[in-house]
Design a protein around this motif. Structure first.
Motif, PDB file in Angstrom:
ATOM      1  N   ARG A 295      65.945 -15.682 -11.942  1.00  0.00           N
ATOM      2  CA  ARG A 295      65.201 -16.746 -12.616  1.00  0.00           C
ATOM      3  C   ARG A 295      66.041 -18.024 -12.678  1.00  0.00           C
ATOM      4  N   PHE A 296      65.344 -19.132 -12.860  1.00  0.00           N
ATOM      5  CA  PHE A 296      65.995 -20.426 -13.025  1.00  0.00           C
ATOM      6  C   PHE A 296      66.444 -20.584 -14.470  1.00  0.00           C
ATOM      7  N   HIS A 297      67.518 -21.359 -14.677  1.00  0.00           N
ATOM      8  CA  HIS A 297      68.076 -21.582 -16.014  1.00  0.00           C
ATOM      9  C   HIS A 297      68.103 -23.083 -16.322  1.00  0.00           C
ATOM     10  N   PRO A 298      66.960 -23.666 -16.715  1.00  0.00           N
ATOM     11  CA  PRO A 298      66.937 -25.107 -17.008  1.00  0.00           C
ATOM     12  C   PRO A 298      67.793 -25.484 -18.218  1.00  0.00           C
ATOM     13  N   ASP A 299      68.082 -24.521 -19.087  1.00  0.00           N
ATOM     14  CA  ASP A 299      68.904 -24.795 -20.263  1.00  0.00           C
ATOM     15  C   ASP A 299      70.360 -25.096 -19.896  1.00  0.00           C
ATOM     16  N   LYS A 300      70.797 -24.712 -18.675  1.00  0.00           N
ATOM     17  CA  LYS A 300      72.178 -24.954 -18.243  1.00  0.00           C
ATOM     18  C   LYS A 300      72.284 -26.173 -17.326  1.00  0.00           C
TER      19      LYS A 300
ATOM     20  N   TYR B 128      75.919 -28.000 -13.702  1.00  0.00           N
ATOM     21  CA  TYR B 128      74.816 -27.549 -12.861  1.00  0.00           C
ATOM     22  C   TYR B 128      73.700 -28.578 -12.763  1.00  0.00           C
ATOM     23  N   ILE B 129      73.267 -28.789 -11.530  1.00  0.00           N
ATOM     24  CA  ILE B 129      72.088 -29.595 -11.273  1.00  0.00           C
ATOM     25  C   ILE B 129      70.886 -28.654 -11.307  1.00  0.00           C
ATOM     26  N   LEU B 130      71.100 -27.450 -10.761  1.00  0.00           N
ATOM     27  CA  LEU B 130      70.069 -26.424 -10.708  1.00  0.00           C
ATOM     28  C   LEU B 130      70.778 -25.070 -10.642  1.00  0.00           C
ATOM     29  N   LEU B 131      70.321 -24.113 -11.422  1.00  0.00           N
ATOM     30  CA  LEU B 131      70.947 -22.789 -11.440  1.00  0.00           C
ATOM     31  C   LEU B 131      69.872 -21.711 -11.395  1.00  0.00           C
ATOM     32  N   TYR B 132      70.004 -20.807 -10.404  1.00  0.00           N
ATOM     33  CA  TYR B 132      69.116 -19.642 -10.266  1.00  0.00           C
ATOM     34  C   TYR B 132      70.023 -18.420 -10.264  1.00  0.00           C
TER      35      TYR B 132
ATOM     36  N   TYR C 189      69.520 -34.733 -14.871  1.00  0.00           N
ATOM     37  CA  TYR C 189      68.762 -34.240 -13.716  1.00  0.00           C
ATOM     38  C   TYR C 189      67.471 -33.530 -14.105  1.00  0.00           C
ATOM     39  N   LYS C 190      67.200 -33.448 -15.397  1.00  0.00           N
ATOM     40  CA  LYS C 190      65.986 -32.775 -15.862  1.00  0.00           C
ATOM     41  C   LYS C 190      64.745 -33.455 -15.287  1.00  0.00           C
ATOM     42  N   ASP C 191      63.856 -32.656 -14.724  1.00  0.00           N
ATOM     43  CA  ASP C 191      62.598 -33.103 -14.120  1.00  0.00           C
ATOM     44  C   ASP C 191      62.789 -34.033 -12.915  1.00  0.00           C
ATOM     45  N   ARG C 192      64.010 -34.049 -12.312  1.00  0.00           N
ATOM     46  CA  ARG C 192      64.249 -34.897 -11.140  1.00  0.00           C
ATOM     47  C   ARG C 192      64.705 -34.107  -9.916  1.00  0.00           C
ATOM     48  N   VAL C 193      64.884 -32.783 -10.039  1.00  0.00           N
ATOM     49  CA  VAL C 193      65.369 -31.993  -8.909  1.00  0.00           C
ATOM     50  C   VAL C 193      64.442 -30.821  -8.623  1.00  0.00           C
TER      51      VAL C 193
END
Length: 194
Positions: free
Chosen positions: A67-72, A59-63, A77-81
């Motif tokens: 809610r969003f799941h930054p842990d997955k 996952y690049i981004l998961l909702y 890609y952290k803090d870049r998408v």
């Protein structure tokens, strides 16, 4: 991913028109399209941007579940998408500071829920990353990329020509074996057209 794989993916994209191919300069920000055109009152139960070439849970981004799941999220890609605009249902992904490792396929997949039914939408984007100033496809490989793309297109055209010829020959052989098949004459065909 090899250079031949990216040209093949871009050729399939162009032929099927089911995906987008983008080119970005190294270090640039790029927006990969994914828009929702359905009923704006429907609930989005799942939205995910992923890299299918890096495994099923890449996952690049998961909702999900509201809610969003930054842990997955993949660490690179952290803090870049970011999403273009969740409120207007524009789920286009903004990728900041593109790196060479970002090159490859991306999938946007979302599920909407409304009137006791679910519908799923998926769009694919292939991202090509080049050194700044190389938008013309000059990758420093002596023109191999252009030759591969042109060769692939000519190969597809040749394949279609061969398949058409084989189909015509089969049709002619069937007509020779069974000459009693009704074939409209020019006069009969002209009369049917009126």
């Amino acid at each position: 991913m090899s250079a031949g794989t990216s040209e093949f993916f871009c050729l399939i994209c162009a032929l099927l028109s089911t995906c987008t191919a983008l080119t970005a300069d190294l270090g640039q920000n790029v927006t990969m399209p994914c828009q929702f055109f359905g009923n704006k009152h429907n609930n989005i139960t799942l939205l995910k941007w992923s890299r299918p070439d890096q495994g099923p849970d890449s996952y690049i981004l998961l909702y999900e579940d509201g809610r969003f799941h930054p842990d997955k999220q993949l660490p690179s890609y952290k803090d870049r998408v970011y999403l273009e605009d969740m409120e207007t249902r524009d789920f286009s992904l903004i990728l900041m500071n593109v790196t060479m490792e970002d090159r490859g396929p991306y999938e946007c997949d979302f599920v909407e829920e409304g009137w006791n039914q679910l519908s799923r939408t998926t769009s694919t984007t292939f991202l090509e990353v080049v050194e700044p100033g190389n938008k013309d496809g000059n990758t420093g490989d002596g023109g191999n990329k252009t030759r591969v793309i042109v060769g692939s297109i000519l190969g597809v055209i040749l394949l279609l020509a061969v398949l058409g010829s084989v189909g015509f020959l089969i049709y002619r052989r069937l007509m020779k074996k069974n000459p009693n098949l009704p074939v409209p004459s020019d006069e009969a065909a002209a009369g049917q057209m009126l």
